[in-house]
Design an enzyme around this catalytic site. Structure first.
Site, PDB file in Angstrom:
ATOM      1  N   GLU A 122       4.851  12.226  15.516  1.00 16.42           N
ATOM      2  CA  GLU A 122       3.573  11.514  15.519  1.00 16.42           C
ATOM      3  C   GLU A 122       3.710  10.155  14.849  1.00 16.42           C
ATOM      4  OE1 GLU A 122      -0.523  10.526  13.869  1.00 16.42           O
ATOM      5  OE2 GLU A 122       1.382  10.909  12.823  1.00 16.42           O
ATOM      6  N   ALA A 132      -0.187  -1.943   0.225  1.00 11.58           N
ATOM      7  CA  ALA A 132      -0.943  -2.610  -0.838  1.00 11.58           C
ATOM      8  C   ALA A 132      -2.168  -3.315  -0.266  1.00 11.58           C
ATOM      9  CB  ALA A 132      -0.042  -3.607  -1.568  1.00 11.58           C
ATOM     10  N   GLU A 148       5.058  10.845  -4.922  1.00 10.96           N
ATOM     11  CA  GLU A 148       4.378  11.800  -4.050  1.00 10.96           C
ATOM     12  C   GLU A 148       5.405  12.759  -3.452  1.00 10.96           C
ATOM     13  OE1 GLU A 148       0.946  11.133  -0.977  1.00 10.96           O
ATOM     14  OE2 GLU A 148       2.842  10.945   0.113  1.00 10.96           O
TER      15      GLU A 148
END
Length: 281
Positions: free
Chosen positions: A171, A67, A156
């Site tokens: 990663e 945020a 998502e």
């Protein structure tokens, strides 16, 4: 106010917990639906483009960090409501596939669904991130009923191959270990590793196409041989042994093997043993 100094009050934590609840419900429901796609495909075609599905709702700490990156003034005004307007991956799902082609198939399936709406697609396979990261990100709007209240939630969904997922997971852990400040040399090594992983995906895709071509040729060959054996068998039943034997020799001779197909093998053995004993006048 920076989250490095802001500590959510007990009341804020309770509000955040209630705020996250519909997102967790969305994850649970969509996981069931995505797994339904997987098992439905397995039943229909004996193969599913989906290897496995995982999901999560951002933790409070992660949510506040994201945020702040999006410009939300954490701790000020209606900041919890502002989070929902600026952070689209509060709920996140990851669909992992074997092959690159599977990603496109899953993407098409999801875009054709009627129980949620794909509102945004970001293709990091066509245009990888500078780090080398590859994936396809879909943002979907999903209607869920939390209690008696209907709420449309953004979620998502990331589509990755297994090699993309392996690279991205490692990663991510390295970035966490180095507090987002990876050494330049390590960044370059990771980028090269990402390219290598993608080359592996391309090679596996080529192998798959070759396997499919071989299987399709074998299927066509099986169908053709079934037709030939049925023609010969029909002549045999009609007691036209000479013609049946001639066709058998013409079609197959002695150099053939139907071991890959029990049905063809059984018919062939029966005709072979009987026809070759019949003299051809």
């Amino acid at each position: 106010m920076s989250i490095t100094t802001y500590k959510p009050s007990r009341g804020d934590l309770e509000r955040l917990s209630k705020f996250r609840a519909p997102y967790q419900q969305t994850i649970d429901e969509l996981k069931v639906k995505l797994k339904g796609i997987k098992y439905g495909c397995l039943e229909q075609d004996c193969y599913s483009p989906i290897e496995f599905v995982v999901g999560r709702v951002k933790t409070v700490e992660s949510l506040l960090k994201k945020a702040e990156k999006k410009g939300v003034q954490v701790g000020n005004g209606n900041w919890i409501e502002d989070i929902e307007q600026h952070v689209y991956d509060i709920a996140g799902l990851r669909v992992v596939t074997r092959y690159l082609e599977d990603i496109r198939e899953v993407q098409q399936i999801l875009c054709e669904r009627e129980d949620f709406q794909v509102v945004e697609i970001t293709d990091y396979i066509e245009t990888p991130k500078e780090s080398g990261y590859r994936s396809v990100h879909l943002v979907v709007r999903y209607p869920t009923y939390h209690g008696s209240q209907k709420k449309e939630v953004l979620c998502e969904i990331q589509l990755r191959t297994m090699s993309m997922n392996f690279w991205a997971t490692n990663e991510h852990e390295l970035r966490y270990k180095y507090d987002e400040k990876l050494p330049v040399e390590m960044k370059e090594q990771l980028r090269r590793a990402a390219d290598t992983a993608y080359e592996l995906d391309l090679q596996m895709a080529q192998f798959r196409r070759e396997i499919r071509t071989s299987q399709e040729m074998r299927l066509e060959d099986t169908v053709a041989n079934e037709d030939k054996l049925e023609e010969i068998f029909s002549l045999y039943v009609k007691k036209d042994f000479n013609r049946a034997a001639e066709l058998y020799q013409t079609y197959f001779g002695r150099d053939h093997d139907f071991a890959y197909n029990p049905k063809l093998q059984m018919i062939d053995e029966m005709l072979n043993s009987r026809l070759l004993k019949k003299p051809v006048s």
